[in-house]
Design an enzyme around this catalytic site. Sequence first.
Site, short mmCIF file in Angstrom:
data_model
loop_
_atom_site.label_atom_id
_atom_site.label_comp_id
_atom_site.label_asym_id
_atom_site.label_seq_id
_atom_site.Cartn_x
_atom_site.Cartn_y
_atom_site.Cartn_z
N SER A 206 19.29 67.51 -2.24
CA SER A 206 20.65 68.05 -2.19
C SER A 206 21.32 67.55 -0.92
CB SER A 206 20.61 69.58 -2.21
OG SER A 206 19.90 70.06 -1.10
N LYS B 199 33.28 66.12 -5.18
CA LYS B 199 32.06 66.92 -5.39
C LYS B 199 32.25 67.71 -6.67
CE LYS B 199 28.79 70.10 -3.29
NZ LYS B 199 28.66 70.92 -4.51
#
Length: 671
Positions: free
Chosen positions: A81, A115
């Site tokens: 991540s 994002k």
Amino acid sequence: MEPIEQQLTELRTTLRHHEYLYHVMDAPEILDAEYDRLMRELRELEAQRPDLITPDSPTQRVGAAPLTAFNQIRHEVPMLSLDNVFDEESFLAFNKRVQDRLKSTENVIWCCELKLDGLAVSILYENGVLVSAATRGDGTTGEDITSNVRTIRAIPLKLHGDNIPARLEVRGEVFLPQTGFEKINEDARRTGGKVFANPRNAAAGSLRQLDPRITAKRPLTFFCYGVGILEGGELPDTHLGRLLQFKAWGLPVSDRVTLCDSPQAVLDFYHNVEKDRPTLGFDIDGVVIKVNSLALQEQLGFVARAPRWAVAFKFPAQEQMTFVRDVEFQVGRTGAITPVARLEPVQVAGVLVSNATLHNADEIERLGLRIGDKVVIRRAGDVIPQVVNVVLSERPEETRPIVFPTHCPVCGSDVERVEGEAVTRCTGGLICGAQRKESLKHFVSRRAMDVDGMGDKIIDQLVEREYVHTPADLFRLTAGKLTGLDRMGPKSAQNVVNALEKAKATTFARFLYALGIREVGEATAAGLAAYFGTLEALQAATIDELQKVPDVGIVVATHVFNFFAEESNRDVIGQLLAEGVHWPAPVVINAQEIDSPFAGKTVVLTGSLSQMSRDDAKARLVALGAKVAGSVSKKTDLVIAGEAAGSKLAKAQELGITVIDEAEMIRLLGA
């Protein structure tokens, strides 16, 4: 236990719970903003006391484990991540860290993109043909969603063009455009089906269908943003170049990708995207900023769970005002009583919000909250928001104080709050229905006894119908009794019975973890199992003997001792063994008989390893007679320091403990 240790334990437990709900169940209960706040709080506390960082802390890993309803795929290259920043100051600090690490005064060229708020997936192509696809899962192992991904029209089943690598694993985000989300919910309302809270949940629910025909009916789409495996071919040496190459091969890539040659240009991109966010047609929750040069990315490297060369710059959480109509109290597995605010329903970022966790009495006191107050609710992409503050200037006259219960709201037992702790707990133990439910859910969970198909709703019904009171009762269930549960047919019932039978064969460490002893996580359970070898030896151990186990201090030792001293707990353990729960007999290894420089030594690993994974290193060390601990203490014999070793290395040097590097470790492993 020091107050900070208790805070760390509670934070880690809370974060793991929400990681499970988010990554495994696709049923998040809190917002990304709240999760980020908890993670920041945990990082800050661990930064204050790095000696208390545990290998299983949420800061040390990605995400949560996959469901077993799908086959599992192990990622050859872990799916990490990104770290987050939330304001300009934090981004500029990140930019400076990158420049400092590169030892450069010149501006870094950044590649900036959206994002996306969907589901991260990896897709493997062999000779240009799609052969498999998987979810991120826990970053190491994901769920096999190949059949479902093949139904998404945006994803090519075969790449086209020249110079396609023999093996290419692309990574990206599956998401649902706003128009598709609205149509799914409109159809659901008309037919009485499930209405999704937001596009992210709808995308996850659509992609993780066991029936690909359902997925095929959902208008999912995909944007590619990275690469995992690359074999038998080449890619450009910049991130943007790779995205353009993906596009040339037929993979969809966002058209909102920009190179920025200064920090100010990055900030301008961020603010422009934020302004355009409502008109994009799909959900995003920030922008992703990556060093464009692959050579510089390699030079910067990684930390435990994220690259040093990229960051997610998240948008501020969205806020609305509403009223607190009541406060209810929920009871968790360890008896922790959590206050939950029931709110006047309010739309926040397109979702109707009606409740929020208040964490504990200290948080209520900090807010100065009363029932009836007008409050500011903040939400950013999740389902349950956080109460930011009380609007004191608009406090109604009829507000009343929030009174913490003196008795458990479920079982009526006394409650207690240990001095120095933030949490109030029910003392009822397993006589408390709420604790019983949560304890049983923990017992059957994947990392504990791993009972496939025994979901939360089944446990809830079993407890409510009084079919099950202790874990041992689970193994007495019959298919006939299970068939009486809601939505449980004969075949499903038999599958659960078979899964329970299969789960009887376990390991000593899993069994200890499944018992739910306070403060005993997976790592501690494994340490106890390895040290004592047998249940009988562990049950007979004194508090002093328990503290000889690496990473076990007085607090954990006391919890373990008290657990086994309780007659009802010993009775349940006896029943479990009588029902056939078993594990292999321990293989006794005498460290003195092992010809190894690690035999009998307590070893601590710190920093990142380049030649093997940390798990592989631990396994090889243990096989050679070492005890691998998670923190440095006077009991430590040896510290192995990889790249970017931090506080553990400093403490080892302070204590005069022998330190070796990875190369020396590998040499000794082969000795």
